[in-house]
Design an enzyme around this catalytic site. Structure first.
Site, PDB file in Angstrom:
ATOM      1  N   ASN A  61      64.177 144.181  35.271  1.00  0.00           N
ATOM      2  CA  ASN A  61      63.251 145.178  35.067  1.00  0.00           C
ATOM      3  C   ASN A  61      62.268 144.708  36.087  1.00  0.00           C
ATOM      4  O   ASN A  61      61.726 143.679  36.448  1.00  0.00           O
ATOM      5  CB  ASN A  61      62.539 144.796  33.554  1.00  0.00           C
ATOM      6  CG  ASN A  61      61.264 145.768  33.509  1.00  0.00           C
ATOM      7  OD1 ASN A  61      60.414 145.951  34.558  1.00  0.00           O
ATOM      8  ND2 ASN A  61      60.907 146.615  32.262  1.00  0.00           N
ATOM      9  N   GLY A  78      59.267 145.951  37.276  1.00  0.00           N
ATOM     10  CA  GLY A  78      57.879 145.704  36.645  1.00  0.00           C
ATOM     11  C   GLY A  78      57.728 144.130  36.237  1.00  0.00           C
ATOM     12  O   GLY A  78      56.705 143.525  36.608  1.00  0.00           O
ATOM     13  N   ASP A 123      61.654 138.853  27.121  1.00  0.00           N
ATOM     14  CA  ASP A 123      62.003 140.166  25.996  1.00  0.00           C
ATOM     15  C   ASP A 123      60.616 140.543  25.448  1.00  0.00           C
ATOM     16  O   ASP A 123      59.815 139.567  25.106  1.00  0.00           O
ATOM     17  CB  ASP A 123      63.009 139.662  25.055  1.00  0.00           C
ATOM     18  CG  ASP A 123      63.539 140.908  24.400  1.00  0.00           C
ATOM     19  OD1 ASP A 123      64.519 141.808  25.107  1.00  0.00           O
ATOM     20  OD2 ASP A 123      63.023 141.460  23.172  1.00  0.00           O
ATOM     21  N   SER A 124      60.495 141.788  25.527  1.00  0.00           N
ATOM     22  CA  SER A 124      59.028 142.164  25.357  1.00  0.00           C
ATOM     23  C   SER A 124      58.925 143.563  24.726  1.00  0.00           C
ATOM     24  O   SER A 124      60.126 144.238  24.712  1.00  0.00           O
ATOM     25  CB  SER A 124      58.191 142.132  26.609  1.00  0.00           C
ATOM     26  OG  SER A 124      58.836 142.646  27.894  1.00  0.00           O
ATOM     27  N   PHE A 147      53.596 149.427  34.175  1.00  0.00           N
ATOM     28  CA  PHE A 147      54.969 149.841  34.130  1.00  0.00           C
ATOM     29  C   PHE A 147      54.837 150.230  32.705  1.00  0.00           C
ATOM     30  O   PHE A 147      54.172 149.973  31.818  1.00  0.00           O
ATOM     31  CB  PHE A 147      55.999 149.161  34.610  1.00  0.00           C
ATOM     32  CG  PHE A 147      56.288 147.776  33.746  1.00  0.00           C
ATOM     33  CD1 PHE A 147      55.643 146.852  34.243  1.00  0.00           C
ATOM     34  CD2 PHE A 147      57.248 147.703  32.937  1.00  0.00           C
ATOM     35  CE1 PHE A 147      55.931 145.456  33.608  1.00  0.00           C
ATOM     36  CE2 PHE A 147      57.289 146.561  32.103  1.00  0.00           C
ATOM     37  CZ  PHE A 147      56.466 145.479  32.474  1.00  0.00           C
ATOM     38  N   GLY A 148      56.068 150.823  32.266  1.00  0.00           N
ATOM     39  CA  GLY A 148      56.332 151.153  30.831  1.00  0.00           C
ATOM     40  C   GLY A 148      55.295 151.892  30.213  1.00  0.00           C
ATOM     41  O   GLY A 148      54.985 152.864  30.372  1.00  0.00           O
ATOM     42  N   ASP A 153      52.188 150.991  29.980  1.00  0.00           N
ATOM     43  CA  ASP A 153      50.910 150.846  30.368  1.00  0.00           C
ATOM     44  C   ASP A 153      49.719 151.980  30.464  1.00  0.00           C
ATOM     45  O   ASP A 153      48.758 152.049  30.099  1.00  0.00           O
ATOM     46  CB  ASP A 153      50.896 150.085  31.529  1.00  0.00           C
ATOM     47  CG  ASP A 153      51.435 148.666  31.370  1.00  0.00           C
ATOM     48  OD1 ASP A 153      51.256 148.205  30.308  1.00  0.00           O
ATOM     49  OD2 ASP A 153      51.598 147.938  32.531  1.00  0.00           O
TER      50      ASP A 153
HETATM   51  P1  ITT Z   1      65.522 143.044  30.936  1.00  0.00           P
HETATM   52  O1  ITT Z   1      66.064 143.038  29.371  1.00  0.00           O
HETATM   53  O2  ITT Z   1      66.357 143.253  32.057  1.00  0.00           O
HETATM   54  O3  ITT Z   1      64.601 142.078  31.041  1.00  0.00           O
HETATM   55  P2  ITT Z   1      64.141 145.707  29.886  1.00  0.00           P
HETATM   56  O4  ITT Z   1      63.230 146.533  30.504  1.00  0.00           O
HETATM   57  O5  ITT Z   1      65.454 146.282  29.140  1.00  0.00           O
HETATM   58  O6  ITT Z   1      64.553 144.647  31.045  1.00  0.00           O
HETATM   59  P3  ITT Z   1      63.242 144.586  27.427  1.00  0.00           P
HETATM   60  O7  ITT Z   1      64.454 144.611  26.634  1.00  0.00           O
HETATM   61  O8  ITT Z   1      62.356 143.346  27.133  1.00  0.00           O
HETATM   62  O9  ITT Z   1      63.254 144.663  28.882  1.00  0.00           O
HETATM   63  O10 ITT Z   1      62.217 145.797  27.166  1.00  0.00           O
HETATM   64  C1  ITT Z   1      60.781 145.595  27.196  1.00  0.00           C
HETATM   65  C2  ITT Z   1      60.385 147.227  27.282  1.00  0.00           C
HETATM   66  O11 ITT Z   1      58.986 146.984  26.673  1.00  0.00           O
HETATM   67  C3  ITT Z   1      60.125 147.692  28.717  1.00  0.00           C
HETATM   68  O12 ITT Z   1      61.111 148.569  28.970  1.00  0.00           O
HETATM   69  C4  ITT Z   1      58.770 148.354  28.261  1.00  0.00           C
HETATM   70  O13 ITT Z   1      59.008 149.708  28.032  1.00  0.00           O
HETATM   71  C5  ITT Z   1      58.101 147.424  27.340  1.00  0.00           C
HETATM   72  N1  ITT Z   1      57.031 146.581  28.079  1.00  0.00           N
HETATM   73  C6  ITT Z   1      57.294 145.287  27.951  1.00  0.00           C
HETATM   74  N2  ITT Z   1      56.428 144.668  28.575  1.00  0.00           N
HETATM   75  C7  ITT Z   1      55.425 145.792  29.060  1.00  0.00           C
HETATM   76  C8  ITT Z   1      54.193 145.607  29.976  1.00  0.00           C
HETATM   77  O14 ITT Z   1      53.812 144.380  30.076  1.00  0.00           O
HETATM   78  N3  ITT Z   1      53.910 146.825  30.058  1.00  0.00           N
HETATM   79  C9  ITT Z   1      54.291 147.958  29.810  1.00  0.00           C
HETATM   80  N4  ITT Z   1      55.532 148.190  29.068  1.00  0.00           N
HETATM   81  C10 ITT Z   1      55.958 146.903  28.609  1.00  0.00           C
END
Ligand code: ITT
Length: 199
Positions: A9, A11, A70-71, A152-153, A155
């Protein structure tokens, strides 16, 4: 010892690099081809450990510290959706925009123009003979109209507690100070330093 980030990711990479100004942090894509890691844990912590462990195993090196994140975002009024499913809320492979739009749609279905929400980040660290997980949270609310292009995401629909602008509108410095990811990484930093400096 090299610090390697187990995330695809962009971002997250940007925000994590901004927090570790003096250290070189390399995304795992510099060493490995694309990897499909099945995030089948029941919690952020389990999924963070799955990702860091998978990259550590694939690297097969004993001179690395692997860090993962993981978030996600949790909305109590929507039965705690999307939580650990934040990245695939609108379906497997969904874009950030599609996931955000689904959350907006779910709010509208419930007749809500806003709702309390919080972000969670679990940061996992895997190194030879060592596994750690740290958490950070950021509380606020989600709104039904995206605003701003920053971050991103989710936000553009997230307003942190004490503010009236979304993370899409606020300066990156504000997110850097307050975010779930920053809080967890501040706890992770001394552990990473300890692991990379050990003999
Ligand atoms: P990796 O597993 O490769 O790290 P991913 O995007 O699949 O990348 P996650 O499974 O942890 O990561 O999903 C996290 C989602 O939650 C991410 O796609 C965002 O949509 C959201 N997210 C997490 N942190 C965020 C932030 O700081 N701001 C906005 N959205 C966030």
């Amino acid at each position: 010892m090299q610090i390697i980030l187990a995330t695809s990711n962009r971002g997250k990479v940007k925000e994590i690099q901004a927090l570790f100004e003096e250290d070189e942090i390399l995304p795992f894509s510099e060493f490995l081809g694309p990897m499909a890691i099945e995030e089948n844990g029941d919690t952020f912590a389990q999924n963070a450990l799955i990702k860091a462990g998978a990259v550590f195993d694939a690297l097969g090196r004993d001179d690395v510290v692997v860090v993962s994140d993981d978030s996600g975002i949790t909305v109590a009024a929507l039965n705690n959706e999307p939580g650990i499913y934040s990245a695939r809320y609108a379906g497997e492979g969904a874009s950030d925009r599609e996931n955000l739009e689904k959350l907006v749609r779910r709010l509208k279905e419930k007749g809500l123009s806003e709702a309390p929400a919080y972000y969670t980040a679990a940061i996992a660290i895997v190194a030879p003979g060592a596994e750690y997980v740290m958490h950070g949270w950021m509380h606020g609310k989600v709104i039904d109209t995206p605003r701003g292009e920053g971050g991103f995401g989710y936000d553009p629909i997230f307003i942190p507690e004490g503010f009236d602008k979304t993370l899409g509108e606020l300066e990156p410095e504000v997110k850097k100070r307050l975010s779930h990811r920053s809080k967890a990484l501040r706890l992770a930093k001394p552990i990473i330093d300890m692991l990379r400096n050990r003999e």
